[in-house]
Design an enzyme around this catalytic site. Sequence first.
Site, PDB file in Angstrom:
ATOM      1  N   SER A  13     -30.521 -28.009   4.442  1.00  0.00           N
ATOM      2  CA  SER A  13     -31.408 -28.892   3.677  1.00  0.00           C
ATOM      3  C   SER A  13     -32.653 -28.170   3.185  1.00  0.00           C
ATOM      4  O   SER A  13     -33.596 -28.797   2.721  1.00  0.00           O
ATOM      5  CB  SER A  13     -31.789 -30.107   4.520  1.00  0.00           C
ATOM      6  OG  SER A  13     -32.349 -29.685   5.735  1.00  0.00           O
ATOM      7  N   ARG A 143     -33.752 -35.594  -9.392  1.00  0.00           N
ATOM      8  CA  ARG A 143     -34.571 -36.239  -8.359  1.00  0.00           C
ATOM      9  C   ARG A 143     -35.526 -35.219  -7.716  1.00  0.00           C
ATOM     10  O   ARG A 143     -35.148 -34.111  -7.378  1.00  0.00           O
ATOM     11  CB  ARG A 143     -33.652 -36.838  -7.301  1.00  0.00           C
ATOM     12  CG  ARG A 143     -34.371 -37.604  -6.172  1.00  0.00           C
ATOM     13  CD  ARG A 143     -34.564 -36.763  -4.957  1.00  0.00           C
ATOM     14  NE  ARG A 143     -35.115 -37.514  -3.833  1.00  0.00           N
ATOM     15  CZ  ARG A 143     -35.568 -36.938  -2.714  1.00  0.00           C
ATOM     16  NH1 ARG A 143     -35.522 -35.623  -2.582  1.00  0.00           N
ATOM     17  NH2 ARG A 143     -36.069 -37.664  -1.749  1.00  0.00           N
ATOM     18  N   GLY A 167     -38.114 -36.185   5.998  1.00  0.00           N
ATOM     19  CA  GLY A 167     -37.389 -37.445   5.901  1.00  0.00           C
ATOM     20  C   GLY A 167     -37.272 -37.921   4.471  1.00  0.00           C
ATOM     21  O   GLY A 167     -37.380 -37.122   3.529  1.00  0.00           O
TER      22      GLY A 167
END
Length: 254
Positions: A13, A143, A167
């Site tokens: 990530s 995004r 998060g």
Amino acid sequence: AIMPVEADPKDMSVGYGGRPDREGVVTLDACIMDSEGNAGSVTFLQDIMHPISVARKVMEETPHVILSGDGAKQFALEQGFDSVDLFTDQSRKEFKQWLKEAKYRPVSNIENHDTIGLLALDKEGHLSGGCSTSGMAYKLHGRVGDSPIIGAGLFVDDEIGAATATGVGEMVLKTLGSFLIVELMRSGKSPQEACEIAVKRVIDKYDCKDIQVGYIAMNKKGEFGAYAIQAGFSYTVTSAKMNEIFKAKSFFTQ
Ligand code: GLY
């Protein structure tokens, strides 16, 4: 400290090996802020191993704060960064698997989403910080999350303290979480209290059953705190005296 995580193919990530968007493009967000209030950021950056270093160049070499997309990449190449393929065999394999159903689920949880966020206090007592992410897995193309937005994913005020977020970026953006935490510390809250209030702000406004938001914060004295919506958020504190992994307290405990 952020660069090894960006270069780690096992961290899916952040940076190299980060999961792509739903079009199969790995897009990166990062920002950095120093003790003098200088800041630099890149959003929607592609093909560059170390977005945090490009953000630093934006801060140091330009009169701007944010560079985005093609412009950020062009700037990075001009600054001597190499263009690289950020896919790994693993991230390509997982993406192909995801494409079979291509189920768009624009929520993220603790399993498929994370950010490297760093707060630093130097020996003269000055604060700085940075954060870097490939954002939400299989997000819509274009995004951008909280991580490159000063005040959302990161905020540093050398008179008070610093905070950074991980998060679901949308929740952090809508509550300007890191800025909120620093302002709470300015009004006398401890880093721990400030993180808890900022997480509860998210929980009070939005349905947070299935999503994660976590904050870490540190004040001028080096006191630190952390809090998350879901259990499972951990953070590391490194100093001359310790190098320890802490489990953050969370609103939901299971
Ligand atoms: N917190 C990182 C992101 O939402 O992109």
